[in-house]
Design a protein around this motif. Structure first.
Motif, PDB file in Angstrom:
ATOM      1  N   LEU A 133      77.387  51.006  35.767  1.00  0.00           N
ATOM      2  CA  LEU A 133      78.505  50.594  34.914  1.00  0.00           C
ATOM      3  C   LEU A 133      78.002  49.702  33.780  1.00  0.00           C
ATOM      4  CD1 LEU A 133      81.572  50.604  34.447  1.00  0.00           C
ATOM      5  CD2 LEU A 133      81.735  48.650  36.003  1.00  0.00           C
ATOM      6  N   LYS A 134      77.079  48.813  34.102  1.00  0.00           N
ATOM      7  CA  LYS A 134      76.492  47.940  33.088  1.00  0.00           C
ATOM      8  C   LYS A 134      75.774  48.761  32.015  1.00  0.00           C
ATOM      9  CE  LYS A 134      73.276  44.061  32.487  1.00  0.00           C
ATOM     10  NZ  LYS A 134      72.307  43.159  33.166  1.00  0.00           N
ATOM     11  N   LYS A 135      75.032  49.785  32.452  1.00  0.00           N
ATOM     12  CA  LYS A 135      74.329  50.649  31.491  1.00  0.00           C
ATOM     13  C   LYS A 135      75.318  51.368  30.582  1.00  0.00           C
ATOM     14  CE  LYS A 135      70.417  51.567  34.600  1.00  0.00           C
ATOM     15  NZ  LYS A 135      69.736  52.614  35.406  1.00  0.00           N
ATOM     16  N   MET A 136      76.434  51.835  31.154  1.00  0.00           N
ATOM     17  CA  MET A 136      77.437  52.544  30.365  1.00  0.00           C
ATOM     18  C   MET A 136      78.097  51.632  29.333  1.00  0.00           C
ATOM     19  SD  MET A 136      79.353  55.144  33.038  1.00  0.00           S
ATOM     20  CE  MET A 136      80.323  55.878  31.704  1.00  0.00           C
TER      21      MET A 136
ATOM     22  N   ASP B  43      85.615  44.690  48.497  1.00  0.00           N
ATOM     23  CA  ASP B  43      84.773  44.191  47.407  1.00  0.00           C
ATOM     24  C   ASP B  43      85.101  44.958  46.129  1.00  0.00           C
ATOM     25  OD1 ASP B  43      83.491  42.368  49.022  1.00  0.00           O
ATOM     26  OD2 ASP B  43      81.802  43.702  49.469  1.00  0.00           O
ATOM     27  N   PHE B  44      84.800  44.329  44.986  1.00  0.00           N
ATOM     28  CA  PHE B  44      85.081  44.948  43.700  1.00  0.00           C
ATOM     29  C   PHE B  44      83.844  44.984  42.817  1.00  0.00           C
ATOM     30  CE2 PHE B  44      89.445  43.893  44.861  1.00  0.00           C
ATOM     31  CZ  PHE B  44      90.161  44.982  44.367  1.00  0.00           C
ATOM     32  N   SER B  45      83.818  45.994  41.951  1.00  0.00           N
ATOM     33  CA  SER B  45      82.796  46.058  40.907  1.00  0.00           C
ATOM     34  C   SER B  45      83.158  45.064  39.813  1.00  0.00           C
ATOM     35  CB  SER B  45      82.764  47.468  40.309  1.00  0.00           C
ATOM     36  OG  SER B  45      83.944  47.702  39.515  1.00  0.00           O
TER      37      SER B  45
ATOM     38  N   GLU C  50      76.520  49.047  27.945  1.00  0.00           N
ATOM     39  CA  GLU C  50      75.492  48.722  26.957  1.00  0.00           C
ATOM     40  C   GLU C  50      75.167  49.888  26.021  1.00  0.00           C
ATOM     41  OE1 GLU C  50      72.331  47.442  29.478  1.00  0.00           O
ATOM     42  OE2 GLU C  50      73.086  45.363  29.653  1.00  0.00           O
ATOM     43  N   ASN C  51      75.192  51.119  26.538  1.00  0.00           N
ATOM     44  CA  ASN C  51      74.803  52.262  25.702  1.00  0.00           C
ATOM     45  C   ASN C  51      75.987  52.943  25.006  1.00  0.00           C
ATOM     46  OD1 ASN C  51      76.038  53.967  27.605  1.00  0.00           O
ATOM     47  ND2 ASN C  51      74.112  54.454  28.630  1.00  0.00           N
ATOM     48  N   GLY C  52      77.190  52.409  25.203  1.00  0.00           N
ATOM     49  CA  GLY C  52      78.350  52.924  24.483  1.00  0.00           C
ATOM     50  C   GLY C  52      79.109  54.043  25.181  1.00  0.00           C
ATOM     51  N   GLU C  53      78.608  54.514  26.340  1.00  0.00           N
ATOM     52  CA  GLU C  53      79.293  55.596  27.044  1.00  0.00           C
ATOM     53  C   GLU C  53      80.691  55.196  27.490  1.00  0.00           C
ATOM     54  OE1 GLU C  53      77.047  58.166  29.866  1.00  0.00           O
ATOM     55  OE2 GLU C  53      75.421  56.738  29.493  1.00  0.00           O
ATOM     56  N   LEU C  54      80.843  53.956  27.947  1.00  0.00           N
ATOM     57  CA  LEU C  54      82.155  53.491  28.399  1.00  0.00           C
ATOM     58  C   LEU C  54      83.134  53.440  27.229  1.00  0.00           C
ATOM     59  CD1 LEU C  54      83.865  52.538  30.760  1.00  0.00           C
ATOM     60  CD2 LEU C  54      83.092  50.200  30.307  1.00  0.00           C
TER      61      LEU C  54
END
Length: 258
Positions: free
Chosen positions: A239-242, A115-117, A244-248
């Motif tokens: 990952l979604k939070k990262m 499975d993948f993210s 949205e908040n610019g961390e990624l």
């Protein structure tokens, strides 16, 4: 004598009880291992994952930082193990690792086994050649030999190109091997992901590149997990939070400069 025997038996029972208590404590303390995840990668893919041997033998890179950030948010310690890229899926299936971050694209064939993210980074492919080769387009590869990393999405792209252009496709385990084959004149070019290729292009003015025809809709990097792993949803949520908040984006700028 009977009194002595009774006292000895009582001592044995007490000691056995103490031993049992110690065993239970040891077992419960070992549960901390549940918060350690083994991550598989192929440390030849700068800036995603690589070893800067001039400084240390530690594996560093974008994927390593991303894994550590996600692990910290979820309460896991991430331990990284290096594999050949072509062996990562099998390492995941056999339970040698808990997840894979290695610039891996979620192709249909891979999805049959793991499975993948969600996609965390999207790039494009370049054809890297020798500057004096006069190869400037996919069509110029006719009658030539092109290299790709074994098990990579670029290998699939090369096979797609070979359907319309008469080109021989050769595979190697690691990206540096592809570059060396070009320099030695055994390969006329190699298909490499752009952010990885640019690292070699910036250090060697004898190399050149051009955009490869985008032959695969599954381009982009994702985290691989065992089938039906509960980790997939957990990592996706963080990952979604990262995203949205610019961390990624901050990690992307740190490692890719864009």
């Amino acid at each position: 004598m009977k009194k002595l025997i009774a006292m000895l038996l009582l001592s044995i029972v007490v000691l056995a009880a103490c031993g049992t208590g110690t065993s239970k404590e040891d077992k419960s303390s070992s549960k901390s291992d549940d918060k350690v995840l083994i991550m598989g990668t192929s440390a030849d893919y700068k800036p995603f994952e690589y070893i800067d041997s001039a400084k240390s033998e530690e594996i560093i890179g974008f994927d390593i930082d991303l894994a550590n950030a996600l692990g910290e948010k979820l309460g896991y310690e991430i331990k990284v193990q290096d594999f050949e890229f072509s062996g990562l899926i099998q390492a995941l299936k056999s339970g040698k690792v808990d997840l894979v971050l290695s610039g891996m694209s979620p192709t249909p064939d891979r999805k049959k086994n793991v499975d993948f993210s969600d996609i965390y980074y999207t790039a494009k492919d370049l054809v890297v050649t020798s500057k004096d080769s006069n190869i400037k387009s996919v069509e110029d590869l006719k009658g030539k030999t092109i290299g790709v990393q074994l098990g990579s999405i670029q290998a699939e792209a090369a096979e797609e190109i070979a359907k319309t252009v008469d080109v021989k496709v050769e595979k190697r385990d690691k990206i540096p091997e592809l570059i060396q084959e070009i320099k030695a004149g055994r390969f006329d070019g190699a298909i490499i992901e752009d952010v990885v290729a640019k690292g070699y292009l910036s250090k060697d003015n004898k190399l050149a590149s051009f955009d490869a025809a985008e032959a695969n809709e599954d381009a982009g990097s994702a985290i691989a997990f065992p089938k039906d792993s509960e980790l997939t949803d957990k990592f996706n949520a963080e990952l979604k939070k990262m995203k949205e908040n610019g961390e990624l984006d901050k990690l992307i700028v740190k490692w890719f400069g864009n």
